[in-house]
Design a protein around this motif. Structure first.
Motif, short mmCIF file in Angstrom:
data_model
loop_
_atom_site.label_atom_id
_atom_site.label_comp_id
_atom_site.label_asym_id
_atom_site.label_seq_id
_atom_site.Cartn_x
_atom_site.Cartn_y
_atom_site.Cartn_z
N ALA A 219 4.91 -10.62 10.63
CA ALA A 219 4.41 -9.39 10.00
C ALA A 219 3.17 -9.78 9.20
N PRO A 220 2.03 -9.18 9.50
CA PRO A 220 0.83 -9.56 8.75
C PRO A 220 0.87 -8.98 7.34
N ALA A 221 0.00 -9.50 6.48
CA ALA A 221 -0.23 -8.83 5.20
C ALA A 221 -1.34 -7.80 5.45
N TYR A 222 -1.35 -6.72 4.68
CA TYR A 222 -2.39 -5.72 4.86
C TYR A 222 -3.73 -6.28 4.36
N PRO A 223 -4.78 -6.13 5.14
CA PRO A 223 -6.07 -6.70 4.70
C PRO A 223 -6.71 -5.87 3.58
N LEU A 224 -6.28 -6.10 2.36
CA LEU A 224 -6.78 -5.35 1.20
C LEU A 224 -8.13 -5.90 0.77
N ALA A 225 -8.97 -5.02 0.25
CA ALA A 225 -10.27 -5.47 -0.25
C ALA A 225 -10.07 -6.34 -1.49
N LYS A 226 -9.07 -5.99 -2.31
CA LYS A 226 -8.89 -6.73 -3.55
C LYS A 226 -7.40 -6.87 -3.90
N GLY A 259 11.84 -3.40 9.58
CA GLY A 259 12.05 -3.65 8.15
C GLY A 259 11.01 -4.60 7.59
N ALA A 260 10.62 -5.60 8.38
CA ALA A 260 9.61 -6.56 7.91
C ALA A 260 8.26 -5.86 7.71
N ILE A 261 7.97 -4.88 8.56
CA ILE A 261 6.70 -4.14 8.38
C ILE A 261 6.79 -3.21 7.17
N VAL A 262 7.97 -2.60 6.97
CA VAL A 262 8.14 -1.77 5.76
C VAL A 262 8.02 -2.68 4.52
N GLY A 263 8.57 -3.89 4.61
CA GLY A 263 8.44 -4.84 3.50
C GLY A 263 6.99 -5.17 3.23
N SER A 264 6.22 -5.44 4.28
CA SER A 264 4.79 -5.73 4.10
C SER A 264 4.06 -4.53 3.51
N THR A 265 4.48 -3.34 3.91
CA THR A 265 3.88 -2.11 3.37
C THR A 265 4.06 -2.07 1.86
N MET A 266 5.29 -2.30 1.39
CA MET A 266 5.56 -2.19 -0.06
C MET A 266 4.88 -3.34 -0.82
N ALA A 267 4.86 -4.54 -0.21
CA ALA A 267 4.19 -5.67 -0.87
C ALA A 267 2.70 -5.39 -1.02
N PHE A 294 -0.24 -0.13 9.38
CA PHE A 294 0.36 -1.37 9.89
C PHE A 294 0.68 -1.26 11.38
N VAL A 295 1.15 -0.09 11.79
CA VAL A 295 1.44 0.10 13.22
C VAL A 295 0.15 -0.14 14.00
N ASP A 296 -0.95 0.41 13.48
CA ASP A 296 -2.23 0.25 14.15
C ASP A 296 -2.70 -1.21 14.12
#
Ligand code: AMP
Length: 312
Positions: A219-226, A259-267, A294-296
């Motif tokens: 599950a990747p981490a979301y590529p946040l700007a900051k 669940g791992a993607i939902v986890g990454s979403t909340m993190a 994340f799906v995308d």
């Protein structure tokens, strides 16, 4: 109540490249509960001192978190001080004051002891074990987390705990430290040998890797700007992961992957602001949009029979 969580309830003093905060509400149980509360009913077990603010209790209650398992005793609330100045993915601990946790002995109410899902968030392993042993029957799913301090000073109880859980969440440095294996898949295999059927290795900005005896998933981490404050990312991941699984009852491979993607979403939300500031103000729409992003992010077209890899 679907999920029972025991863990730290803390006042954290944190410094990151984005700034500094003194005595902000934190603790493994706080991040977990607020993240999971967006999906299901959560009950917290823990202890605070008489310095704990009513507003902070009100924050839990505003998320419909059952706080009846939080004991208030004479003394100071657990305190943690740390920074992420060298490496945004690694907390450097300056000070840990167990305070009221030093003498805590959790006693579960009947309602809490019957919870079908149990998360043993990061706290002294003997307390995690005590809660697990106080459950009236084995929950459907038990997960736990830990940290380097307990690997250093409470390895025996920690190994016993790990042997009794279904899911272990652990960060990559700690997985290497506990197993003395440098290569992550080898470390994961050693952890799977020691008890859990699923091991989630958290890798900060590189996401989370899920290992089980039957499948692996990244599950990747979301590529946040900051990233403003990484504190609580792991607990928020666990909150999303367990929250989703408890809400749906889906412990199949597909459920664990989702669940791992939902986890990454909340993190990804947790790290966007200091402390619980972002997690506490999320709307359904925020969560749905980030999950869909994340799906995308993880979507690609598998190659079917007629459409093989263009190998020479
Ligand atoms: P993490 O998800 O790993 O970033 O967890 C961060 C939280 O862990 C902070 O809010 C701290 O209060 C808490 N914490 C730090 N050290 C400990 C410890 N030794 N036991 C329990 N909780 C801790």
């Amino acid at each position: 109540m679907k999920i029972l969580v025991v863990g730290s309830i803390a006042y954290d003093s944190v410094e990151t490249p984005e700034g500094k905060r003194e005595s902000q509400l934190g603790g493994s149980a706080s991040y977990f509960s607020v993240a999971a509360s967006h999906f299901t009913e959560v009950g917290m077990v823990g202890v605070v001192g008489n310095d704990f603010s009513e507003d902070d209790l009100a924050l839990y209650r505003s998320h419909e978190i059952d706080t009846s398992g939080i004991e208030t005793v004479d003394g100071k609330t657990f305190r943690w001080t740390g920074d992420y100045l060298q490496d945004i993915n690694t907390a450097v601990t300056h000070e840990t004051q167990l305070n009221v946790f030093a003498d805590f002995s959790p006693e579960l109410s009947e309602k809490h002891a019957e919870a079908p899902f149990l998360f043993l968030a990061n706290i002294e392993p003997s307390l995690q074990l005590q809660v697990l042993e106080s459950m009236s029957s084995r929950p459907k799913l038990v997960a736990c987390d830990t940290m380097n301090l307990w690997i250093d000073i409470a390895r025996g109880p920690l190994a016993e705990l790990i042997s009794k859980v279904d899911v272990l969440t652990i960060n990559e440095g700690e997985a290497r430290q506990f197993t003395e294996e440098q290569h992550l898949p080898t470390a994961a295999a050693a952890l799977l040998e020691s008890g859990p059927s699923t091991v989630v290795i958290k890798r900060g900005e590189y996401g989370a890797a899920l290992f089980s005896k039957h499948f692996n998933f990244a599950a990747p981490a979301y590529p946040l700007a900051k990233v403003v404050d990484p504190t609580g990312a792991g607990d928020s991941f666990a909150g999303g992961f367990m929250g989703y699984i408890a809400a749906t009852g889906d412990t199949t491979e597909e459920g664990l992957r989702r669940g791992a993607i939902v986890g990454s979403t909340m993190a990804s939300f947790a790290v966007e602001a200091f402390g619980l500031d972002r997690l506490r103000s999320l709307s359904r729409q925020n969560i749905e949009e980030r999950f869909n992003a994340f799906v995308d992010l993880t979507r690609f077209q598998a190659i079917d029979g007629s459409n093989a890899l263009p190998l020479r």
